[in-house]
Design an enzyme around this catalytic site. Structure first.
Site, PDB file in Angstrom:
ATOM      1  N   GLY A  41       0.833  -1.202   0.000  1.00  0.00           N
ATOM      2  CA  GLY A  41       0.000   0.000   0.000  1.00  0.00           C
ATOM      3  C   GLY A  41       0.864   1.246   0.000  1.00  0.00           C
ATOM      4  N   ALA A  45      -0.209   6.028   5.093  1.00  0.00           N
ATOM      5  CA  ALA A  45       0.492   5.125   6.011  1.00  0.00           C
ATOM      6  C   ALA A  45       1.595   4.363   5.283  1.00  0.00           C
ATOM      7  CB  ALA A  45      -0.497   4.156   6.654  1.00  0.00           C
ATOM      8  N   ARG A 338     -19.706  11.989  13.736  1.00  0.00           N
ATOM      9  CA  ARG A 338     -20.327  11.453  12.525  1.00  0.00           C
ATOM     10  C   ARG A 338     -21.425  10.438  12.809  1.00  0.00           C
ATOM     11  NH1 ARG A 338     -14.855  10.740   8.797  1.00  0.00           N
ATOM     12  NH2 ARG A 338     -14.588  12.973   8.374  1.00  0.00           N
TER      13      ARG A 338
END
Length: 646
Positions: A41, A45, A338
């Protein structure tokens, strides 16, 4: 069975990370060049971790399925990144950020990890400014801040509505520098298909070249997962179409426990669904709630007239508008967290006050802000977001109130990790949204970017290096090991199955069907009966998928249907685990709202006596019920109490 050990350092909360760094084992710079690390990825991060580990001198292999690291989904983040700089002099501090994050997560996150996150948050801003990230600035030159939900201070740094993009460019240039220096080898258009475990340690991955179709073996002394979240299990979400759970799920099936899978975040400000033709949803930044006011008509007949197209929001007089968040939560108003804002919107729409054809929309109105600040000031703050909204809906939000509705956005659950960000497989680390560690049952807005960069720049370099100190004599990991051969064969056999299975239904048919099951039964509201039904429906769907899925083309070369088939197969299995988790947690907390556990006013009722733990699920075999392990959450610095934003 692996025992859960959190590996949190002893001592006072404020000293834990300092003590950890002081005691951490080091790898001599001359030895680092002999140690390999895989990072899966390239979002905030992953990009930050690969760049940092490369800068330290390790040999890093970086993988992404996109054509460039710059296309990682972190680029889509809009509103901002949190940090306790207190530039506004409004009472912010490391402790305040820590407290707000624990409270916002409804007391279901680990104190030590969250305090570390708050502690390093200030370093992130300095790092990004040094990289040239163009944060908004006040007239005097200081970085500007705005508020996000669940807090009463201004701590969110932003770059218009493009914060994720600008931060990712910063991480990408740091990564590119290491690629140029030769410490990082970049593998674009490669997808991780499995993790290889040798003698109980993660020692590499099996990857597929998505252009040629070739299956490749890659070895390393440690593997870092930074593969994002699993929101696309719902089919319709704000995630990029390619975002998937495969890297995390393959790790789970190799022995990494999966934590809190039912903790998913519904974002309250998304452009509403318009029909079955849609394949994804679009997020409107939470930053809009700084100046926009959310309302529905007080009279049901007005809402019905708007839904039929006979009236617009402009036709509703001020005294006939219900600013329901301001009414229900006067202390926080439109800036409640939220999960609270999402449930409130659902409640109003379920009661018949929705303002579009489907009855699933509320207004986000900027008329007060435009009158107070002027159109130019509003455009300077939110112009690109307004432009995006108009292009999608063909309505001008400067003149007409926006229509919004909650949608799946982020996943707080993920691979279980200890304080080192290490999973239950030694040598396998998980960072950013791929792990569970920092957000509990609900993530506060602007904290995803904070966690991604904190893990990548400031945490993983210490913890991964600490682990690798024991590997300086190991030598190169051979890809000829039988475990590599076994893992490669498993991957190859599955690809062959997809290509040769002469089914009658497309991959998207199953993905859409799965999404509907999970959204309706394990979405904004859950209950025992629906969850039990959903588990049976997902099991049935899984059987149908393996019998009837049709994948055209070949496995040699580019085949996006083949890519999707593997990802959807994993989503189906994950969907079942989410329902098991939601069924086992007999309480309401954060984004997990069990209808059986609520107040008469519709607020969540937590059960701290029985459920103040992390649910960590162990894979027990195909079609077998997973085993639940519990990590008890200890709160020594914060008092557990019911959340209130009133």
């Amino acid at each position: 069975m692996t025992k859960l050990v959190d590996n949190i350092p002893e001592g006072p909360l404020v000293d834990k990370w300092t003590k950890y760094k002081a005691d951490a084992k080091l790898v001599n710079p001359a030895n680092r060049r002999n140690i390999d690390v895989i990072v899966v990825g390239t979002g905030l991060a992953g990009g930050a971790a690969a760049a940092s580990l490369g800068e330290m001198g390790f040999n890093v292999k970086s993988f992404c399925f996109q054509d460039s690291p710059r296309r990682a989904h972190s680029i889509a983040a809009q509103g901002g990144i949190n940090a306790a700089k207190n530039y506004q002099n409004d009472g912010d501090s490391t402790y305040r950020l820590f407290y707000d994050t624990i409270k916002g997560g409804d007391y279901r996150s680990r104190e030590a990890n969250v305090y570390r996150l708050a502690e390093v948050s200030t370093n992130i801003i300095d790092q990004c400014v040094a990289q040239g990230v163009p944060f908004a600035r006040e007239y005097g030159g200081l970085l500007d801040n705005r508020s996000f939900g669940g807090v009463q201070v201004q701590r969110t740094f932003y770059a218009k509505g493009q914060t994720g993009q600008q931060l990712l460019i910063g991480a990408y240039q740091a990564l590119s520098r290491q690629i140029s220096k030769g410490t990082v080898t970049m593998y674009n258009r490669h997808e991780m298909m499995d993790v290889v475990v040798i003698d109980g340690k993660a020692r590499g991955i099996i990857a597929r070249n998505l252009i040629t179709g070739k299956i490749e073996r890659h070895s390393a002394h440690a593997v870092v997962l930074a593969s994002g979240g699993y929101g696309n299990v719902f089919f319709l979400s704000t995630n990029a179409m390619g975002s998937n759970c495969t890297a995390a799920w393959k790790s789970y099936k190799k022995g990494a426990y999966f934590a809190n899978p039912c903790f998913v975040q519904i974002h309250p400000t998304c452009i509403p669904v318009t029909g079955d033709h849609q394949s994804k949803l679009t997020l409107m930044s939470e930053s809009l709630r700084n100046d926009g006011r959310i309302w529905v008509p007080k009279k049901k007949e007005d809402a019905e007239a708007i839904a039929r197209g006979e009236k617009t929001g402009l036709d509703i007089a001020e005294e006939d508008r219900d600013y329901y968040l301001e009414r229900r939560y006067p202390a926080f108003g439109n800036l409640v967290p939220r999960d609270v804002a999402s449930r409130a919107a659902k409640e109003r729409c379920d009661a018949g006050y929705g303002v579009n054809k489907t009855g699933q929309a509320v207004f986000l109105d900027f008329s007060d802000a435009i009158n107070r600040l002027g159109k130019d000031a509003v455009e300077a703050r939110y112009g690109n977001l307004f432009q995006m909204y108009e292009k999608i809906t063909d309505e001008n939000p400067y003149e007409m109130p926006m229509k919004i509705y909650p949608a799946i956005h982020y996943t707080m659950g993920g691979i279980w990790v200890d304080y080192n960000l290490q999973t239950t497989i030694p040598g396998l680390f998980a960072t950013g949204e791929a792990n569970f560690s920092d957000h509990g049952a609900n993530r506060l807005g602007a904290s995803a970017l904070m966690q991604g960069l904190a893990d990548g720049y400031f945490v993983a370099p210490y913890t991964v290096s600490n682990y690798l100190a024991d590997d300086i004599r190991t030598g190169k990991i051979s890809t000829d090991h039988p475990e590599f051969e076994k893992a490669e064969k498993t991957v190859d056999d599955k690809l062959d199955y997809f290509i040769n299975n002469n089914g009658s239904k497309s991959v998207d048919y199953f993905h859409r069907k799965l999404g509907k099951i999970i959204w309706e039964n394990c979405g904004m509201a859950r209950n025992k009966e629906d969850l039990e039904k959903a588990i049976k429906e997902v099991d049935s769907l899984r059987d149908e998928f393996w019998k009837e899925v049709k994948v055209p083309g070949t496995k040699d070369g580019l085949n996006q249907e083949l890519e999707k088939a593997g990802r959807v197969a994993d989503f189906i299995e994950l969907g079942a685990l989410m329902c098991y988790d939601a069924l086992s947690r007999e309480e309401s907390c954060g984004g997990h709202f069990r209808e059986e556990y609520q107040t008469p006013e519709g607020e969540a009722v937590r059960n701290d006596k029985e459920f103040a733990f992390v649910s960590a699920w162990e894979f027990k075999g195909e079609k077998k019920v997973p085993e639940l392990h519990k990590e008890d959450l200890k709160y020594e610095n914060i008092e557990l109490k019911q959340r209130s934003y009133k």
